[in-house]
Design a protein around this motif. Structure first.
Motif, PDB file in Angstrom:
ATOM      1  N   HIS A   1       0.840  -1.203   0.000  1.00 36.57           N
ATOM      2  CA  HIS A   1       0.000   0.000   0.000  1.00 36.57           C
ATOM      3  C   HIS A   1       0.873   1.251   0.000  1.00 36.57           C
ATOM      4  O   HIS A   1       1.750   1.416   0.855  1.00 36.57           O
ATOM      5  CB  HIS A   1      -0.940  -0.006   1.195  1.00 36.57           C
ATOM      6  N   VAL A   2       0.607   2.116  -0.968  1.00 38.21           N
ATOM      7  CA  VAL A   2       1.348   3.362  -1.132  1.00 38.21           C
ATOM      8  C   VAL A   2       0.364   4.522  -1.011  1.00 38.21           C
ATOM      9  O   VAL A   2      -0.700   4.512  -1.649  1.00 38.21           O
ATOM     10  CB  VAL A   2       2.044   3.415  -2.505  1.00 38.21           C
ATOM     11  N   VAL A   3       0.714   5.507  -0.192  1.00 37.03           N
ATOM     12  CA  VAL A   3      -0.134   6.698  -0.039  1.00 37.03           C
ATOM     13  C   VAL A   3       0.586   7.881  -0.679  1.00 37.03           C
ATOM     14  O   VAL A   3       1.732   8.182  -0.329  1.00 37.03           O
ATOM     15  CB  VAL A   3      -0.435   7.000   1.432  1.00 37.03           C
ATOM     16  N   VAL A   4      -0.077   8.530  -1.625  1.00 32.59           N
ATOM     17  CA  VAL A   4       0.476   9.687  -2.329  1.00 32.59           C
ATOM     18  C   VAL A   4      -0.370  10.912  -1.989  1.00 32.59           C
ATOM     19  O   VAL A   4      -1.603  10.866  -2.074  1.00 32.59           O
ATOM     20  CB  VAL A   4       0.475   9.453  -3.858  1.00 32.59           C
ATOM     21  N   HIS A   5       0.296  11.990  -1.597  1.00 30.72           N
ATOM     22  CA  HIS A   5      -0.438  13.225  -1.325  1.00 30.72           C
ATOM     23  C   HIS A   5      -0.339  14.160  -2.524  1.00 30.72           C
ATOM     24  O   HIS A   5       0.738  14.399  -3.063  1.00 30.72           O
ATOM     25  CB  HIS A   5       0.114  13.941  -0.088  1.00 30.72           C
ATOM     26  N   GLU A   6      -1.490  14.664  -2.938  1.00 24.96           N
ATOM     27  CA  GLU A   6      -1.548  15.597  -4.058  1.00 24.96           C
ATOM     28  C   GLU A   6      -1.314  17.018  -3.541  1.00 24.96           C
ATOM     29  O   GLU A   6      -2.143  17.562  -2.795  1.00 24.96           O
ATOM     30  CB  GLU A   6      -2.909  15.497  -4.739  1.00 24.96           C
ATOM     31  N   ALA A   7      -0.204  17.605  -3.922  1.00 30.17           N
ATOM     32  CA  ALA A   7       0.070  18.988  -3.498  1.00 30.17           C
ATOM     33  C   ALA A   7      -0.962  19.941  -4.078  1.00 30.17           C
ATOM     34  O   ALA A   7      -1.324  20.955  -3.473  1.00 30.17           O
ATOM     35  CB  ALA A   7       1.472  19.395  -3.926  1.00 30.17           C
ATOM     36  N   MET A   8      -1.434  19.598  -5.265  1.00 24.06           N
ATOM     37  CA  MET A   8      -2.530  20.345  -5.893  1.00 24.06           C
ATOM     38  C   MET A   8      -3.326  19.341  -6.727  1.00 24.06           C
ATOM     39  O   MET A   8      -2.822  18.274  -7.066  1.00 24.06           O
ATOM     40  CB  MET A   8      -2.000  21.492  -6.774  1.00 24.06           C
ATOM     41  N   THR A   9      -4.546  19.676  -7.009  1.00 22.94           N
ATOM     42  CA  THR A   9      -5.387  18.737  -7.751  1.00 22.94           C
ATOM     43  C   THR A   9      -4.782  18.468  -9.136  1.00 22.94           C
ATOM     44  O   THR A   9      -4.587  19.402  -9.927  1.00 22.94           O
ATOM     45  CB  THR A   9      -6.812  19.296  -7.915  1.00 22.94           C
ATOM     46  N   PRO A  10      -4.458  17.204  -9.439  1.00 25.02           N
ATOM     47  CA  PRO A  10      -3.792  16.898 -10.715  1.00 25.02           C
ATOM     48  C   PRO A  10      -4.762  16.891 -11.885  1.00 25.02           C
ATOM     49  O   PRO A  10      -5.974  16.751 -11.707  1.00 25.02           O
ATOM     50  CB  PRO A  10      -3.228  15.497 -10.463  1.00 25.02           C
ATOM     51  N   ASP A  11      -4.213  17.039 -13.084  1.00 24.07           N
ATOM     52  CA  ASP A  11      -5.039  16.931 -14.285  1.00 24.07           C
ATOM     53  C   ASP A  11      -5.218  15.448 -14.616  1.00 24.07           C
ATOM     54  O   ASP A  11      -4.860  14.569 -13.830  1.00 24.07           O
ATOM     55  CB  ASP A  11      -4.394  17.687 -15.445  1.00 24.07           C
ATOM     56  N   ALA A  12      -5.761  15.159 -15.783  1.00 26.73           N
ATOM     57  CA  ALA A  12      -6.060  13.770 -16.157  1.00 26.73           C
ATOM     58  C   ALA A  12      -4.801  12.906 -16.171  1.00 26.73           C
ATOM     59  O   ALA A  12      -4.820  11.749 -15.738  1.00 26.73           O
ATOM     60  CB  ALA A  12      -6.744  13.739 -17.515  1.00 26.73           C
ATOM     61  N   LYS A  13      -3.680  13.454 -16.654  1.00 25.02           N
ATOM     62  CA  LYS A  13      -2.435  12.680 -16.670  1.00 25.02           C
ATOM     63  C   LYS A  13      -1.948  12.380 -15.250  1.00 25.02           C
ATOM     64  O   LYS A  13      -1.448  11.294 -14.968  1.00 25.02           O
ATOM     65  CB  LYS A  13      -1.358  13.433 -17.442  1.00 25.02           C
TER      66      LYS A  13
ATOM     67  N   ASP B   1      -1.353  12.886   7.740  1.00 27.61           N
ATOM     68  CA  ASP B   1      -0.096  12.828   8.490  1.00 27.61           C
ATOM     69  C   ASP B   1      -0.351  12.434   9.944  1.00 27.61           C
ATOM     70  O   ASP B   1       0.344  11.585  10.515  1.00 27.61           O
ATOM     71  CB  ASP B   1       0.607  14.175   8.421  1.00 27.61           C
ATOM     72  N   PHE B   2      -1.367  13.026  10.567  1.00 28.79           N
ATOM     73  CA  PHE B   2      -1.680  12.724  11.961  1.00 28.79           C
ATOM     74  C   PHE B   2      -2.109  11.269  12.131  1.00 28.79           C
ATOM     75  O   PHE B   2      -1.670  10.578  13.062  1.00 28.79           O
ATOM     76  CB  PHE B   2      -2.792  13.657  12.448  1.00 28.79           C
ATOM     77  N   ALA B   3      -2.974  10.778  11.236  1.00 27.98           N
ATOM     78  CA  ALA B   3      -3.475   9.404  11.348  1.00 27.98           C
ATOM     79  C   ALA B   3      -2.356   8.384  11.161  1.00 27.98           C
ATOM     80  O   ALA B   3      -2.257   7.403  11.902  1.00 27.98           O
ATOM     81  CB  ALA B   3      -4.582   9.170  10.318  1.00 27.98           C
ATOM     82  N   MET B   4      -1.474   8.607  10.187  1.00 25.85           N
ATOM     83  CA  MET B   4      -0.393   7.652   9.939  1.00 25.85           C
ATOM     84  C   MET B   4       0.658   7.680  11.048  1.00 25.85           C
ATOM     85  O   MET B   4       1.226   6.655  11.406  1.00 25.85           O
ATOM     86  CB  MET B   4       0.241   7.927   8.571  1.00 25.85           C
TER      87      MET B   4
ATOM     88  N   PRO C   1       4.453  13.218   3.927  1.00 25.20           N
ATOM     89  CA  PRO C   1       4.985  14.502   3.463  1.00 25.20           C
ATOM     90  C   PRO C   1       4.025  15.194   2.496  1.00 25.20           C
ATOM     91  O   PRO C   1       3.422  14.548   1.633  1.00 25.20           O
ATOM     92  CB  PRO C   1       6.292  14.115   2.767  1.00 25.20           C
ATOM     93  N   ARG C   2       3.899  16.468   2.626  1.00 30.32           N
ATOM     94  CA  ARG C   2       3.030  17.231   1.727  1.00 30.32           C
ATOM     95  C   ARG C   2       3.604  17.176   0.302  1.00 30.32           C
ATOM     96  O   ARG C   2       4.755  17.526   0.059  1.00 30.32           O
ATOM     97  CB  ARG C   2       2.941  18.689   2.187  1.00 30.32           C
ATOM     98  N   GLY C   3       2.772  16.702  -0.638  1.00 31.66           N
ATOM     99  CA  GLY C   3       3.215  16.588  -2.021  1.00 31.66           C
ATOM    100  C   GLY C   3       4.155  15.416  -2.264  1.00 31.66           C
ATOM    101  O   GLY C   3       4.773  15.333  -3.330  1.00 31.66           O
ATOM    102  N   GLY C   4       4.241  14.516  -1.304  1.00 31.19           N
ATOM    103  CA  GLY C   4       5.128  13.358  -1.440  1.00 31.19           C
ATOM    104  C   GLY C   4       4.363  12.046  -1.314  1.00 31.19           C
ATOM    105  O   GLY C   4       3.163  11.980  -1.589  1.00 31.19           O
TER     106      GLY C   4
ATOM    107  N   PHE D   1      11.519   4.650   3.150  1.00 31.70           N
ATOM    108  CA  PHE D   1      10.398   4.415   2.245  1.00 31.70           C
ATOM    109  C   PHE D   1       9.432   5.597   2.205  1.00 31.70           C
ATOM    110  O   PHE D   1       8.241   5.430   1.979  1.00 31.70           O
ATOM    111  CB  PHE D   1       9.690   3.119   2.649  1.00 31.70           C
ATOM    112  N   THR D   2       9.999   6.769   2.430  1.00 29.28           N
ATOM    113  CA  THR D   2       9.259   8.019   2.279  1.00 29.28           C
ATOM    114  C   THR D   2       9.902   8.835   1.162  1.00 29.28           C
ATOM    115  O   THR D   2      11.120   8.991   1.126  1.00 29.28           O
ATOM    116  CB  THR D   2       9.282   8.830   3.584  1.00 29.28           C
ATOM    117  N   VAL D   3       9.095   9.312   0.249  1.00 32.35           N
ATOM    118  CA  VAL D   3       9.565  10.147  -0.861  1.00 32.35           C
ATOM    119  C   VAL D   3       8.998  11.544  -0.661  1.00 32.35           C
ATOM    120  O   VAL D   3       7.775  11.723  -0.554  1.00 32.35           O
ATOM    121  CB  VAL D   3       9.122   9.565  -2.225  1.00 32.35           C
ATOM    122  N   ARG D   4       9.876  12.537  -0.608  1.00 33.14           N
ATOM    123  CA  ARG D   4       9.454  13.892  -0.261  1.00 33.14           C
ATOM    124  C   ARG D   4       8.658  14.593  -1.356  1.00 33.14           C
ATOM    125  O   ARG D   4       7.757  15.374  -1.076  1.00 33.14           O
ATOM    126  CB  ARG D   4      10.694  14.739   0.086  1.00 33.14           C
ATOM    127  N   THR D   5       8.971  14.291  -2.602  1.00 33.44           N
ATOM    128  CA  THR D   5       8.303  14.990  -3.703  1.00 33.44           C
ATOM    129  C   THR D   5       7.935  13.993  -4.806  1.00 33.44           C
ATOM    130  O   THR D   5       8.780  13.212  -5.252  1.00 33.44           O
ATOM    131  CB  THR D   5       9.212  16.080  -4.300  1.00 33.44           C
TER     132      THR D   5
END
Length: 383
Positions: free
Chosen positions: A179-191, A222-225, A234-237, A255-259
């Motif tokens: 399971h991988v959790v990705v945070h969207e720094a901003m709402t992404p487009d279709a791609k 972040d708080f829940a994890m 990480p925000r945007g990571g 196993f954390t990616v910042r961006t």
């Protein structure tokens, strides 16, 4: 929630294991159609479609091994054999199960897939899931046993804090997937909405579940994890969630990616971390261990060479059994003859017992001793 039970046995590097749910109306029919098409195309060497009761009763390699029984709730057992890397044979079993009693009928049919190769598994080999299930978004075979979670797509995190924590617990304790959790720094487009699993090697693609947090969920995620798993979001990571109990080789920072850029480009660093995580020793749950044991010891789809070896082995076993029966028969016959001879000695041959002769008792010549000596010979192992 299911109990978290793990085994001290790690998943072998030759094995591929998966468990999910099919939400469609005819899961077994979807499997049959796919198997038939792949065999006709030459992708599969062969396959079998078995009734679980008949399969358990006719287990070829280990007919007395109870682990070959898929269980009372099994609906169907499928076996398939194919080759990769020119000459490496892969054997796989897929078993479908009736939903558990506590589940709703619309939550689908559970399936368990165990595959094993003749050498260490290569993630660039074809996915075992697509040997049984069709590679179509229209067939809903790719749901995790964790409710509301699906492969091959992005799963948005719940907005409620309690629901989010419950989801994290279930994914890290019950699921067989990464399971991988990705945070969207901003709402992404279709791609950017394209799941990262599309960039993974074929065999790893169907082992990864991707969760997405919206821009405003950074703090709550972040708080829940941090509270549930001692990892940070990480925000945007992105972060790869550990299993529970956590493995000794897992390091949250590693196993954390910042961006992560969600613009349709390949997230190289995150993919590398996923591959690294997938290579770590992974403990098997009791159910996974049973599935792998059943694959190894309850196999039916033999090659011609394996059938010949099996037939020769059965001939040897039957010959040994016949020899043992013959030996037992001869021993019983000899015992009966000795008993008759001893009885004749006691009765004088006419069936009427004779009184003991007058005078001091002679132990060696007594009728009782004759019987004892006669039967004593057959109590010795060598006789």
């Amino acid at each position: 929630m299911a109990k978290n039970s793990t085994s001290s046995t790690a998943v072998p590097d030759t094995a591929w294991l998966g468990r999910g749910r099919h939400l469609g109306p005819e899961p077994e029919q979807d499997v049959r159609r796919n198997l038939i098409a792949l065999k006709a195309a030459g992708v599969l060497d062969d396959f079998l479609d078995l009734d679980p009761v008949e399969a358990a009763a006719s287990t070829v390699l280990h007919p007395r091994d109870e682990s070959a029984d898929p269980g009372p709730s099994a609906r169907r057992l499928f076996e398939a054999r194919w080759r990769v890397a020119d000459d490496v044979t892969v054997r796989a079993q897929l078993t479908t199960y009736d939903p558990e009693a506590r589940r709703k009928e619309d939550e689908g049919v559970t399936w368990v897939l165990a595959a094993e190769a003749e050498q260490a598994w290569d993630d660039h080999w074809p996915s075992p899931a697509l040997m049984f299930w069709p590679d179509s978004d229209q067939v809903a075979w790719d749901h995790d046993t964790v409710a509301g979670v699906r492969l091959r797509t992005t799963n948005h995190l719940p907005k409620d804090d309690d629901e989010l924590r419950h989801l994290l617990r279930d994914c890290t304790r019950q699921s067989w997937f990464i399971h991988v959790v990705v945070h969207e720094a901003m709402t992404p487009d279709a791609k950017g909405q394209q799941p990262i699993s599309t960039f993974l090697p074929p065999s790893l693609r169907h082992r990864v579940v991707e969760h997405r947090g919206t821009p405003e969920q950074a703090q709550i995620a972040d708080f829940a994890m941090k509270r549930e798993l001692s990892v940070r979001m990480p925000r945007g990571g992105a972060v790869i969630l550990p299993t529970v109990p956590q493995g000794a080789d897992y390091e949250a920072e590693r196993f954390t990616v910042r961006t992560v850029f969600l613009d349709g480009s390949e997230p190289t660093e995150l993919l590398d971390r996923v591959r690294e995580f997938a290579a770590l020793p992974r403990p098997m749950s009791p159910e996974a261990e049973r599935a792998l044991t059943r694959l190894r010891q309850g196999w039916h789809l033999l090659t011609p060479d394996e059938e010949l070896v099996h037939a020769q082995d059965m001939v040897t076993k039957y010959a040994e059994a016949l020899d043992a029966m013959t030996t037992s028969r001869d021993l019983y016959r000899e015992a009966a003859e000795a008993a008759q001879a001893a009885l004749a000695e006691v009765t004088g041959g006419d069936g009427v017992p004779r009184p003991p002769a007058a005078g001091p008792a002679k132990t060696e010549g007594s009728p009782l001793n004759a019987l004892t000596k006669a039967f004593g010979r057959f109590r010795e192992p060598k006789k």
